[in-house]
Design a protein around this motif. Structure first.
Motif, PDB file in Angstrom:
ATOM      1  N   TRP A   1       0.835  -1.198   0.000  1.00 43.86           N
ATOM      2  CA  TRP A   1       0.000   0.000   0.000  1.00 43.86           C
ATOM      3  C   TRP A   1       0.872   1.251   0.000  1.00 43.86           C
ATOM      4  N   ARG A   2       0.423   2.265  -0.727  1.00 44.49           N
ATOM      5  CA  ARG A   2       1.031   3.584  -0.581  1.00 44.49           C
ATOM      6  C   ARG A   2       0.380   4.268   0.615  1.00 44.49           C
ATOM      7  N   ALA A   3       1.193   4.754   1.535  1.00 44.44           N
ATOM      8  CA  ALA A   3       0.666   5.425   2.718  1.00 44.44           C
ATOM      9  C   ALA A   3       1.245   6.833   2.791  1.00 44.44           C
ATOM     10  N   VAL A   4       0.379   7.819   2.775  1.00 45.42           N
ATOM     11  CA  VAL A   4       0.809   9.210   2.877  1.00 45.42           C
ATOM     12  C   VAL A   4       0.601   9.676   4.316  1.00 45.42           C
ATOM     13  N   LEU A   5       1.701  10.025   4.979  1.00 40.51           N
ATOM     14  CA  LEU A   5       1.661  10.459   6.377  1.00 40.51           C
ATOM     15  C   LEU A   5       1.626  11.989   6.431  1.00 40.51           C
ATOM     16  N   THR A   6       0.709  12.505   7.239  1.00 37.29           N
ATOM     17  CA  THR A   6       0.609  13.953   7.439  1.00 37.29           C
ATOM     18  C   THR A   6       0.759  14.246   8.922  1.00 37.29           C
ATOM     19  N   PRO A   7       1.953  14.666   9.367  1.00 38.28           N
ATOM     20  CA  PRO A   7       2.161  14.945  10.792  1.00 38.28           C
ATOM     21  C   PRO A   7       1.247  16.063  11.285  1.00 38.28           C
ATOM     22  N   GLY A   8       0.788  15.924  12.535  1.00 44.43           N
ATOM     23  CA  GLY A   8      -0.035  16.947  13.136  1.00 44.43           C
ATOM     24  C   GLY A   8       0.784  18.201  13.442  1.00 44.43           C
ATOM     25  N   PRO A   9       0.125  19.342  13.599  1.00 48.60           N
ATOM     26  CA  PRO A   9       0.840  20.603  13.821  1.00 48.60           C
ATOM     27  C   PRO A   9       1.621  20.651  15.127  1.00 48.60           C
TER      28      PRO A   9
ATOM     29  N   THR B   1       5.091   7.009   1.919  1.00 50.14           N
ATOM     30  CA  THR B   1       5.709   5.781   2.413  1.00 50.14           C
ATOM     31  C   THR B   1       5.020   4.592   1.743  1.00 50.14           C
ATOM     32  N   TYR B   2       5.556   3.396   1.988  1.00 50.61           N
ATOM     33  CA  TYR B   2       4.936   2.181   1.457  1.00 50.61           C
ATOM     34  C   TYR B   2       4.843   1.138   2.561  1.00 50.61           C
ATOM     35  N   MET B   3       3.644   0.587   2.736  1.00 48.28           N
ATOM     36  CA  MET B   3       3.425  -0.432   3.760  1.00 48.28           C
ATOM     37  C   MET B   3       3.130  -1.768   3.101  1.00 48.28           C
ATOM     38  N   THR B   4       3.887  -2.786   3.490  1.00 48.36           N
ATOM     39  CA  THR B   4       3.650  -4.148   3.031  1.00 48.36           C
ATOM     40  C   THR B   4       3.010  -4.932   4.167  1.00 48.36           C
TER      41      THR B   4
ATOM     42  N   HIS C   1       1.211  -8.984   9.873  1.00 48.57           N
ATOM     43  CA  HIS C   1       2.484  -8.296  10.100  1.00 48.57           C
ATOM     44  C   HIS C   1       2.634  -7.204   9.055  1.00 48.57           C
ATOM     45  N   ALA C   2       2.997  -6.002   9.506  1.00 50.20           N
ATOM     46  CA  ALA C   2       3.128  -4.863   8.602  1.00 50.20           C
ATOM     47  C   ALA C   2       4.550  -4.311   8.653  1.00 50.20           C
ATOM     48  N   THR C   3       5.057  -3.934   7.488  1.00 50.62           N
ATOM     49  CA  THR C   3       6.362  -3.281   7.375  1.00 50.62           C
ATOM     50  C   THR C   3       6.163  -1.970   6.623  1.00 50.62           C
ATOM     51  N   LEU C   4       6.500  -0.865   7.266  1.00 54.94           N
ATOM     52  CA  LEU C   4       6.357   0.457   6.655  1.00 54.94           C
ATOM     53  C   LEU C   4       7.739   0.994   6.315  1.00 54.94           C
ATOM     54  N   ARG C   5       7.916   1.380   5.055  1.00 45.89           N
ATOM     55  CA  ARG C   5       9.217   1.861   4.599  1.00 45.89           C
ATOM     56  C   ARG C   5       9.108   3.301   4.107  1.00 45.89           C
TER      57      ARG C   5
ATOM     58  N   ALA D   1      12.599   1.865  -2.487  1.00 47.82           N
ATOM     59  CA  ALA D   1      12.752   2.109  -3.916  1.00 47.82           C
ATOM     60  C   ALA D   1      12.016   1.070  -4.755  1.00 47.82           C
ATOM     61  N   GLU D   2      12.039  -0.203  -4.352  1.00 48.22           N
ATOM     62  CA  GLU D   2      11.331  -1.249  -5.091  1.00 48.22           C
ATOM     63  C   GLU D   2       9.830  -1.023  -5.063  1.00 48.22           C
ATOM     64  N   ALA D   3       9.302  -0.698  -3.889  1.00 47.77           N
ATOM     65  CA  ALA D   3       7.864  -0.443  -3.773  1.00 47.77           C
ATOM     66  C   ALA D   3       7.473   0.793  -4.577  1.00 47.77           C
TER      67      ALA D   3
END
Length: 212
Positions: free
Chosen positions: A73-81, A96-99, A108-112, A200-202
């Motif tokens: 999955w493509r995961a877009v992180l938006t940090p809070g203020p 980021t990318y989560m497998t 089991h999840a791996t976030l890169r 990079a692969e993801a």
């Protein structure tokens, strides 16, 4: 060993030993009168097949009611203020990318990201009966690349993701870290592969990235 691994190992050992005992006693399944004696062994192997594959097969999936989120999955992180992001850190949005590797009893999840890798622990999937929405929650341990460790040290965090439907294509969630940062996460499904070993692969497999 996690709970799912314990269940699969126990089922495999029990079914194999039971089958060995029957064969040792000369009770071969080729003889119809002994065929029913092999039912307990068949049940043991069926547990393994169900946990790894059958639970998300068509028709069976409707009864299990658990979302199938295996893949990348493509995961877009938006940090809070109010997040305490160190000077020079990425204030987002962060792509980021989560497998996710999933069986019926485990996840089991791996976030890169381009700078670090996070791996999950204590993952849970809560799917209330007769509800089309489920929540995935887990703790994680983040390890930065050495070149970024001076401003982005190793840390722990927690994540909760809400998904809708049995085969969701999008999801949303929140994350919290021991570095006093928190934010939103927006997910887009890419494919069922869990073989991407690097950011990079993801990214190379991401249609949105290739079209830019």
């Amino acid at each position: 060993m996690n709970q799912a691994g314990t269940i699969r190992t126990g089922a495999t050992i029990a079914a194999t030993l039971y089958t060995g005992v029957l064969v040792g006693l000369g009770l071969y399944p080729s003889e119809f009168r002994y065929l029913f004696a092999y039912i307990p062994a068949a049940v043991g192997y069926a547990v393994i097949v169900f946990d790894k594959w059958a639970w998300h097969w068509p028709v069976i999936h409707r009864f299990t009611g658990r979302p199938w989120v295996t893949g990348t999955w493509r995961a877009v992180l938006t940090p809070g203020p109010d997040s305490h992001i160190p000077e020079g850190g990425n204030r987002g949005p962060i792509t980021t990318y989560m497998t996710i590797e999933q069986t019926y009893w485990s996840l089991h999840a791996t976030l890169r990201t381009a700078e670090s890798t996070s791996r999950s622990s204590n993952a849970t999937v809560q799917a209330p009966e007769n509800s089309g929405t489920a929540e995935i929650g887990f703790l994680y341990d983040n390890k930065p690349r050495v070149e970024h460790a001076h401003r982005s040290p190793r840390h722990e965090g927690a994540c909760r993701i809400s998904v809708t439907g049995l085969t969701p294509q999008a999801a949303a969630g929140h994350y919290y870290t021991s570095r006093f940062t928190a934010g939103d996460m927006d997910f887009t499904f890419i494919d069922r592969s869990t073989d991407y070993g690097t950011f990079a692969e993801a990214q190379a497999a991401d249609p949105e990235h290739r079209s830019n």
